[in-house]
Design an enzyme around this catalytic site. Structure first.
Site, PDB file in Angstrom:
ATOM      1  N   ARG A 144       0.866  -1.175   0.000  1.00  0.00           N
ATOM      2  CA  ARG A 144       0.000   0.000   0.000  1.00  0.00           C
ATOM      3  C   ARG A 144       0.899   1.220   0.000  1.00  0.00           C
ATOM      4  NH1 ARG A 144       2.416   1.904   3.742  1.00  0.00           N
ATOM      5  NH2 ARG A 144       0.885   3.553   3.816  1.00  0.00           N
ATOM      6  N   GLY A 145       0.281   2.405  -0.115  1.00  0.00           N
ATOM      7  CA  GLY A 145       1.078   3.616  -0.279  1.00  0.00           C
ATOM      8  C   GLY A 145       1.205   3.881  -1.778  1.00  0.00           C
ATOM      9  N   ALA A 146       0.915   5.123  -2.174  1.00  0.00           N
ATOM     10  CA  ALA A 146       0.748   5.415  -3.600  1.00  0.00           C
ATOM     11  C   ALA A 146       1.928   4.987  -4.484  1.00  0.00           C
ATOM     12  CB  ALA A 146       0.438   6.904  -3.766  1.00  0.00           C
ATOM     13  N   ARG A 204      -7.255  -0.477  -6.869  1.00  0.00           N
ATOM     14  CA  ARG A 204      -7.577   0.580  -5.894  1.00  0.00           C
ATOM     15  C   ARG A 204      -7.816   1.879  -6.671  1.00  0.00           C
ATOM     16  NH1 ARG A 204      -4.260   1.117  -0.431  1.00  0.00           N
ATOM     17  NH2 ARG A 204      -6.172   2.144   0.187  1.00  0.00           N
ATOM     18  N   GLN A 241      -2.036   2.411   9.962  1.00  0.00           N
ATOM     19  CA  GLN A 241      -0.734   2.478   9.271  1.00  0.00           C
ATOM     20  C   GLN A 241       0.296   3.240  10.107  1.00  0.00           C
ATOM     21  OE1 GLN A 241      -3.704   3.038   7.850  1.00  0.00           O
ATOM     22  NE2 GLN A 241      -3.744   2.491   5.687  1.00  0.00           N
ATOM     23  N   ASP A 245      -1.913  10.813  -1.960  1.00  0.00           N
ATOM     24  CA  ASP A 245      -2.342   9.767  -2.894  1.00  0.00           C
ATOM     25  C   ASP A 245      -2.683  10.323  -4.260  1.00  0.00           C
ATOM     26  OD1 ASP A 245      -2.904   8.501  -0.099  1.00  0.00           O
ATOM     27  OD2 ASP A 245      -2.735   6.893  -1.586  1.00  0.00           O
ATOM     28  N   ASN A 274      -5.241  12.474   0.749  1.00  0.00           N
ATOM     29  CA  ASN A 274      -4.329  11.607   1.519  1.00  0.00           C
ATOM     30  C   ASN A 274      -5.182  10.861   2.544  1.00  0.00           C
ATOM     31  OD1 ASN A 274      -1.638  10.644   2.128  1.00  0.00           O
ATOM     32  ND2 ASN A 274      -1.780  11.793   4.034  1.00  0.00           N
ATOM     33  N   LYS A 275      -4.533  10.030   3.309  1.00  0.00           N
ATOM     34  CA  LYS A 275      -5.240   9.167   4.268  1.00  0.00           C
ATOM     35  C   LYS A 275      -6.255   9.942   5.114  1.00  0.00           C
ATOM     36  CE  LYS A 275      -5.010   5.662   4.545  1.00  0.00           C
ATOM     37  NZ  LYS A 275      -6.028   4.843   3.815  1.00  0.00           N
TER      38      LYS A 275
END
Ligand code: MRU
Length: 347
Positions: A48-50, A90, A197, A238, A248-249
């Site tokens: 995960r993570g862009a 995603r 996370q 993201d 973002n998150k």
């Protein structure tokens, strides 16, 4: 360039990914041999993570092409399915689509070649995407470190670290580079509900590097900021729209509002591959809605009543006006706006 945490690696003809679902209790790799295994790993948060999602998707295409190379009749149609499978894995991180576009351009350029030559070219491109991301993160780190004062207490959200990229990280890259520049910094990691996370990944990454880190729950941020216990906030992204509005998150927007209220600098660290000039502003960024089970419990533990109605948007959008600066590999864009962001791509 090397990285201490090898989030993605090629071994024995497979893409190996650190299984981030298991951290910090276990450090294990999952092997992906084709596009559908890679798409599954992205969907299921193994990776995960862009930027890391983009790198993984590129390898997924390359591995699929190598497996299909001996079957020229099926090559094109099966590779199309692979692209589609990865495209829908995603929705928010634009690096996924950016990487797939790069892979498609290579396929188009080599469309008249033998299938094994196409497959080799695709693997070459995937490796380039991977190694360029590492270099880009070091550049982001260098530019960002200059913004961090000695003894700064840096708040961050989610995990924008080595685990979210090819290595070094974006927001955590800034932190690593500040430390490497001799600054005595410390980190406040928000746990990042609901998928944790911050608690699981950022706390682990920082402790691996012996960077002082304090873990807090997300709802402690306002208290700490109002008591003057935070000097700067640095987060990842993201997808950044043409205007600078940044997804973002979930929880990032709340921090940006708090930062504005208390006069704290709020920075977004991200590569140009996270900027989506086709999305005019934040309202156009697709926000992933994830499973209710992430909110009602974690792993095997349930704490909410069965059947309760839940919403679980995985990201939020911070308007550009709340962002003090965008830290990119090309330098820092202070008070980002559409004109400055466009200029990043013209030089
Ligand atoms: O849902 P995740 O864990 O993929 O979300 C990750 C983030 O929001 C990160 O901050 C972002 O991708 C930047 S990673 C360098």
């Amino acid at each position: 360039m090397t990285t201490a945490v090898e989030t993605l690696r090629l071994r024995d003809g497979a893409l190996e990914l650190i299984d981030q679902r298991l951290l910090p209790q276990r450090l294990e790799y999952v092997a992906c041999r084709n596009a559908s295994e890679t798409a599954h790993a992205i969907r299921d948060m193994v990776v995960r993570g862009a930027p890391a999602i983009g790198c993984a998707a590129a390898y997924g295409i390359a591995l699929e092409a190598l497996a299909l190379a001996s079957d020229p009749k099926r090559f094109a149609s099966s590779l199309e399915i692979a692209f589609e499978n990865l495209r829908i894995s995603r929705p928010t991180a634009v690096n996924l689509f950016w990487a797939l576009d790069r892979m498609r351009r290579v396929w188009t350029t080599h469309s008249k070649d033998e299938t094994d030559a196409v497959a080799r070219a695709l693997m070459h491109e995937a490796k380039a995407i991977h190694s360029e991301d590492l270099e880009v993160n070091y550049a982001i780190g260098r530019h960002g470190a200059a913004l961090v004062a000695d003894h700064a207490r840096i708040m961050t959200h989610c995990n924008a670290g080595a685990l979210a990229t090819a290595g070094h990280g974006t927001a955590l890259g800034v932190i690593r580079s500040a430390r490497d520049a001799g600054k005595k910094i410390s980190v406040i990691a928000n746990e990042t509900r609901p998928y944790l996370q911050g608690a699981r990944l950022t706390a682990w990454e920082m402790m691996q590097e012996r960077i002082p880190v304090t873990l807090v729950t997300d709802n402690m941020a306002g208290h700490l900021i109002s008591r003057g216990q935070v000097d700067i906030i640095v987060v990842g992204a993201d997808r950044i729209a043409a205007t600078g509005d940044t997804a973002n998150k979930i929880g990032t927007y709340t921090l940006a509002v708090l930062a504005a209220r208390h006069g704290l600098p709020f920075y977004v660290a991200a590569p140009l591959s996270t900027i989506d000039l086709h999305t005019t502003n934040g309202a156009g960024i697709p926000i992933e809605e994830r499973d209710a089970s992430e909110v009602t419990g974690f792993r095997d533990v349930r704490w909410a009543p069965d059947g309760v109605h839940v919403v679980n948007p995985a990201f939020d959008v911070t308007p550009a006006e709340l962002i003090a600066g965008l830290i990119t590999e090309k330098g820092v864009v202070h008070r980002p706006d559409a004109k400055q962001i466009r200029a990043l791509f013209s030089t």
